[in-house]
Design an enzyme around this catalytic site. Structure first.
Site, PDB file in Angstrom:
ATOM      1  N   HIS A  86     111.830  11.583  33.163  1.00 27.82           N
ATOM      2  CA  HIS A  86     111.206  12.899  33.245  1.00 27.82           C
ATOM      3  C   HIS A  86     109.685  12.781  33.239  1.00 27.82           C
ATOM      4  O   HIS A  86     108.979  13.444  34.002  1.00 27.82           O
ATOM      5  CB  HIS A  86     111.644  13.761  32.058  1.00 27.82           C
ATOM      6  CG  HIS A  86     112.937  14.468  32.302  1.00 27.82           C
ATOM      7  ND1 HIS A  86     113.783  14.854  31.279  1.00 27.82           N
ATOM      8  CD2 HIS A  86     113.534  14.886  33.445  1.00 27.82           C
ATOM      9  CE1 HIS A  86     114.835  15.470  31.794  1.00 27.82           C
ATOM     10  NE2 HIS A  86     114.703  15.500  33.096  1.00 27.82           N
ATOM     11  N   CYS A 103     115.865  11.718  49.778  1.00 26.72           N
ATOM     12  CA  CYS A 103     115.287  12.738  48.904  1.00 26.72           C
ATOM     13  C   CYS A 103     115.103  12.224  47.482  1.00 26.72           C
ATOM     14  O   CYS A 103     114.813  12.983  46.568  1.00 26.72           O
ATOM     15  CB  CYS A 103     116.142  14.008  48.893  1.00 26.72           C
ATOM     16  SG  CYS A 103     117.791  13.778  48.203  1.00 26.72           S
TER      17      CYS A 103
END
Length: 556
Positions: free
Chosen positions: A186, A486
């Site tokens: 993250h 992606c």
């Protein structure tokens, strides 16, 4: 004397400055028994602390916006997990203080995740941060965090929790270096969104003395300790040249000889759209729809709510391509109304498309909402399924799309090695592929993408991963269909050239990376990219692959 350390570069740019260390973690609270009559009061204290921490995380997310908002909202849900809270209350009932009960309950949950090998179990920085915030509030002590400083500095930490990363002030924090973490953590993702140079998984980072001058290269992962004047000059010159190239690079993505490579944005909701538009994204290559479902883990959002949210994103890209990923629930995104709570290993269980096929009404509502959201808009809508394993999965998804009356291209994400190996078979049911390189690496190498100790196996330059990308791209070419990337691999400008050389037809990334990739692609011909790709695949390690590709592109 200058020394060189090497970690994993996760956010482009150069930072030169003095080291400042992140505050130390909350100390372990003492273990002491409380009388039975105090249990109810302690349970109340624990509940209030949990709610306060959750509210603070949500407030930080609202302030940060974009990708950070979704990450922090997920952390708030972690804090409020009912099973964790029930464990805390049980521990208090048998004599623990509130702070000790929280500490022990989180420790048990942490150990459970680690031993189960759960997908994204390595998000221990997130889990530990939630625990520390609750314990600090119960102890009445400040939560350790980013150091106070009037002068810009380079932040050093064992790991950075999203709540700290999301609100970093780029005018003060020149860059950051962590000892743990991985390229798809993250904090790494948020660093890219902030445009802050960052290096993770650097052994011995925390041993750097306060005030030491270091130079951080967020592209190569190199950290130069006490850099000499020549090194500083060289890095500052490279940074200036990079900035000038970014400013000069505009328009669609393409190689220097005109081979088009559409550069798309990864978005997690409508709040990410402005940055994507500003960066010149040619559309959306990954529209994550989980943000709608995480608002309420007890029930799916209504069709009307979904239509409203989807339309906001679709309207932002008239005549552009928007690729929507249907709900990827399970593993690190459990939803009470969808995912089983007792799976021994959710990463290898009912996740993504498997979950949706078990709950066809949820999939049907989402597909219907997407169809209605696109009505009357000149957008090129494409919809893809996560975690497709084989042709049967692809057919089931395509059938569901048709039954919902969806006028769009149907695609499959390649995140499981079987999908890359049998890509041509899958393409007989769907119209495009999209490679999710983060998960594809995780499943290929059996390496949790959040665990710093195995970060070398999460490196998207691994030749085995490049082989799988090439295999999928070749299958798409043979079928006359498209194959995009992606995953975070697309955000690496040099690797973007290699992916283009492997036959990938579009690249999707965080908005902040688009200018870097556009400028780098424009420097090389398609033939150069193809030679760089061949050199990378011929290597035996990620580092060798990167060096080999760089040598080809630099003409060495």
């Amino acid at each position: 004397m200058e020394t060189t350390l090497r970690g994993v570069g996760v956010s482009h740019g150069v930072a030169i400055g003095e080291v400042r260390h992140m505050g130390t973690a909350v100390l372990e609270p003492p273990a002491r028994q409380i009388p039975a009559e105090e249990a109810e009061r302690e349970q109340g204290r624990a509940r209030k602390a949990v709610e306060a921490v959750a509210a603070d995380l949500i407030a930080r997310g609202n302030l940060a916006g974009g990708e950070a908002q979704h990450v922090l909202e997920a952390q708030a849900m972690m804090a409020q997990d009912p099973e964790l809270m029930a464990d805390v209350e049980r521990r208090i009932a048998v004599g623990s203080t509130a702070e000790r009960a929280v500490y022990d309950a989180f420790a048990a949950y942490r150990a459970l995740l680690a031993s189960a090998g759960e997908y994204l179990a390595g998000r221990v920085a997130d889990l530990d941060d939630v625990r520390n915030r609750i314990v600090a509030r119960l102890l009445g002590v400040p939560m350790p965090g980013v150091p106070d400083s009037d002068e810009p500095y380079v932040l050093i930490a064992r790991d950075l929790a999203p709540a700290d990363t999301a609100l970093l002030d780029p005018s003060l924090v020149l860059g950051f270096v962590t000892e743990e973490g991985g390229p798809t953590s993250h904090s790494a993702i948020l660093a890219r969104a902030l445009g802050v140079p960052a290096v993770v998984a650097l052994p011995g980072a925390c041993e750097l003395a306060e005030g030491t001058v270091i130079a951080v290269d967020g592209s190569t992962g190199e950290v130069f300790v006490e850099p000499g004047e020549e090194r500083r000059t060289e890095m500052e010159r490279a940074a200036r040249e990079r900035k000038a190239a970014l400013a000069a690079s505009t328009g669609p993505g393409a190689t220097s000889d005109g081979h088009r490579v559409p550069l798309l944005a990864n978005v997690g909701g409508p709040s990410d759209v402005p940055a994507a538009v500003e960066a010149g994204a040619e559309g959306v290559g990954l529209f994550r729809t989980e943000f709608l479902f995480l608002d309420d883990s007890e029930r799916a959002p209504s069709e009307e709510k979904q239509v409203e949210a989807y339309r906001k994103v679709l309207e932002a890209f008239p005549e552009g391509r928007v690729v929507v990923r249907v709900l990827d629930a399970g593993a690190d995104k459990p939803l009470a109304f969808l995912t089983p709570a007792d799976e021994p290993n959710p990463a290898l269980g009912v996740r993504g498309l498997r979950t949706l096929l078990d709950h066809p009404e949820v999939l049907r509502t989402q597909l219907t909402a997407l169809a209605k959201a696109a009505e009357g808009l000149p957008v090129y809508l494409e919809v893809m399924a996560p975690m497709v394993a084989d042709r049967a999965d692809a057919k089931a998804f395509a059938d569901a799309c048709r039954e919902a009356g969806l006028r769009a291209k149907f695609g499959a994400m390649v995140e499981i090695p079987s999908a890359a190996l049998r890509a041509r078979s899958i393409l007989r049911e769907v119209e495009f592929l999209s490679l999710g390189t983060n998960d594809l690496a995780q499943y290929t190498f059996a390496a949790d993408r959040q665990v710093g100790a195995v970060s070398r196996l999460q490196d998207p330059w691994q030749p085995a991963l490049l082989d799988l990308v090439a295999m999928a791209a070749e299958a798409a070419r043979a079928e006359g269909k498209s194959c995009g990337v992606c995953g975070e691999a697309a955000a690496d400008p040099l690797l973007a050239c290699v992916l283009t050389g492997l036959g990938v037809t579009s690249l999707s990334m965080g908005a902040a990376s688009i200018p870097y990739v556009r400028a780098t692609l424009a420097k090389y011909t398609l033939a150069q990219c193809e030679r760089a790709a061949a050199a990378a695949r011929a290597a035996d390690s990620a580092q060798e692959a990167r060096v080999a590709a760089q040598a080809v592109l630099s003409g060495e």
